[in-house]
Each structure stands twice: as C-alpha cells, then as structure tokens.
Design a protein around this motif. Structure first.
Motif, PDB file in Angstrom:
ATOM      1  N   ARG A  40      -8.875   4.729   4.769  1.00  0.00           N
ATOM      2  CA  ARG A  40      -7.620   4.095   4.236  1.00  0.00           C
ATOM      3  C   ARG A  40      -7.463   2.591   4.855  1.00  0.00           C
ATOM      4  NH1 ARG A  40      -4.920   9.399   5.120  1.00  0.00           N
ATOM      5  NH2 ARG A  40      -4.831  10.211   3.005  1.00  0.00           N
ATOM      6  N   ASP A  41      -7.568   2.367   6.463  1.00  0.00           N
ATOM      7  CA  ASP A  41      -7.599   1.213   6.979  1.00  0.00           C
ATOM      8  C   ASP A  41      -8.563   0.194   6.459  1.00  0.00           C
ATOM      9  OD1 ASP A  41      -6.121  -0.384   8.934  1.00  0.00           O
ATOM     10  OD2 ASP A  41      -8.059  -0.222  10.107  1.00  0.00           O
ATOM     11  N   ARG A  44      -7.420  -1.058   2.921  1.00  0.00           N
ATOM     12  CA  ARG A  44      -6.344  -2.304   3.100  1.00  0.00           C
ATOM     13  C   ARG A  44      -7.010  -3.503   3.859  1.00  0.00           C
ATOM     14  NH1 ARG A  44      -3.149   2.668   4.769  1.00  0.00           N
ATOM     15  NH2 ARG A  44      -3.740   2.154   6.802  1.00  0.00           N
ATOM     16  N   CYS A  45      -7.769  -3.498   4.611  1.00  0.00           N
ATOM     17  CA  CYS A  45      -8.320  -4.923   5.212  1.00  0.00           C
ATOM     18  C   CYS A  45      -9.213  -5.582   4.234  1.00  0.00           C
ATOM     19  CB  CYS A  45      -9.050  -4.315   6.479  1.00  0.00           C
ATOM     20  SG  CYS A  45      -8.102  -4.137   7.607  1.00  0.00           S
ATOM     21  N   ASP A  48      -6.952  -7.861  -0.966  1.00  0.00           N
ATOM     22  CA  ASP A  48      -5.464  -8.490  -0.950  1.00  0.00           C
ATOM     23  C   ASP A  48      -4.772  -7.525  -1.174  1.00  0.00           C
ATOM     24  OD1 ASP A  48      -6.782 -10.797  -0.009  1.00  0.00           O
ATOM     25  OD2 ASP A  48      -7.055 -11.588  -2.290  1.00  0.00           O
ATOM     26  N   GLU A  49      -3.252  -7.663  -0.679  1.00  0.00           N
ATOM     27  CA  GLU A  49      -2.230  -6.833  -1.260  1.00  0.00           C
ATOM     28  C   GLU A  49      -1.886  -6.863  -2.567  1.00  0.00           C
ATOM     29  OE1 GLU A  49       2.503  -6.253   0.120  1.00  0.00           O
ATOM     30  OE2 GLU A  49       1.024  -7.323   1.535  1.00  0.00           O
ATOM     31  N   GLY A  50      -2.084  -5.568  -3.094  1.00  0.00           N
ATOM     32  CA  GLY A  50      -1.724  -5.345  -4.426  1.00  0.00           C
ATOM     33  C   GLY A  50      -2.827  -5.177  -5.216  1.00  0.00           C
ATOM     34  N   GLN A  51      -4.144  -5.500  -4.748  1.00  0.00           N
ATOM     35  CA  GLN A  51      -5.374  -5.490  -5.504  1.00  0.00           C
ATOM     36  C   GLN A  51      -6.156  -4.339  -5.244  1.00  0.00           C
ATOM     37  OE1 GLN A  51      -6.054  -8.158  -7.748  1.00  0.00           O
ATOM     38  NE2 GLN A  51      -4.040  -8.708  -7.111  1.00  0.00           N
ATOM     39  N   GLY A  52      -5.906  -3.632  -4.077  1.00  0.00           N
ATOM     40  CA  GLY A  52      -6.799  -2.309  -3.986  1.00  0.00           C
ATOM     41  C   GLY A  52      -6.566  -1.226  -5.016  1.00  0.00           C
ATOM     42  N   LYS A  54      -5.546   2.575  -6.554  1.00  0.00           N
ATOM     43  CA  LYS A  54      -4.592   3.408  -6.239  1.00  0.00           C
ATOM     44  C   LYS A  54      -5.120   4.571  -5.654  1.00  0.00           C
ATOM     45  CE  LYS A  54      -2.079   1.756 -10.280  1.00  0.00           C
ATOM     46  NZ  LYS A  54      -2.620   0.449 -10.255  1.00  0.00           N
TER      47      LYS A  54
END
Length: 68
Positions: A40-41, A44-45, A48-52, A54
């Motif tokens: 998960r980490d 996230r890294c 970009d935020e919102g691009q990963g 679901k």
C-alpha cells in the motif's frame, strides 16, 4: 486506473517479495501482514494523489516440490 496486480513470492532467504505487473514497483517484507502494508505504501508513493488504483490485487505464487 481501477486495479494494479502484484505478484507475491516467498523469498529464498525468508520473508516475501512483491512486484507490480506493468509498473516499476517492488517491495519486500518479513510477514504477509507487513507486506500488505508495504505494498500500500509503495503504491501511494509511486502514483500522484488521485491517480493510483482503486484496488490492489495480490497474486500469490508458491512452488512446491514433491519427491517422485
């Protein structure tokens, strides 16, 4: 992106490794619970935020050798 798939293998020296299919994401851990956190980490890294994705799918690969 809806889903990312990781291939999970038991490491020869102990623990587990996970490699994303189609992305340059790799992580390792001693336990499966720790591996889930590390995956998960890493996701996230990587995005970009919102691009990963679901959903993160873990595909476990386990070899078993039997005597003939």
């Amino acid at each position: 992106m809806n889903e990312i798939i990781f291939q999970v293998d038991e490491a020869p020296e102990g623990g587990y490794s996970a490699r994303a299919l189609g992305h340059a994401i790799f992580t390792e851990a001693e336990t499966l619970e720790e591996l889930r956190t590390m995956v998960r980490d890493a996701v996230r890294c990587h995005f970009d935020e919102g691009q990963g994705p679901k959903v993160i799918r873990l595909h476990y690969v386990r070899d078993e050798v039997l005597a003939a």
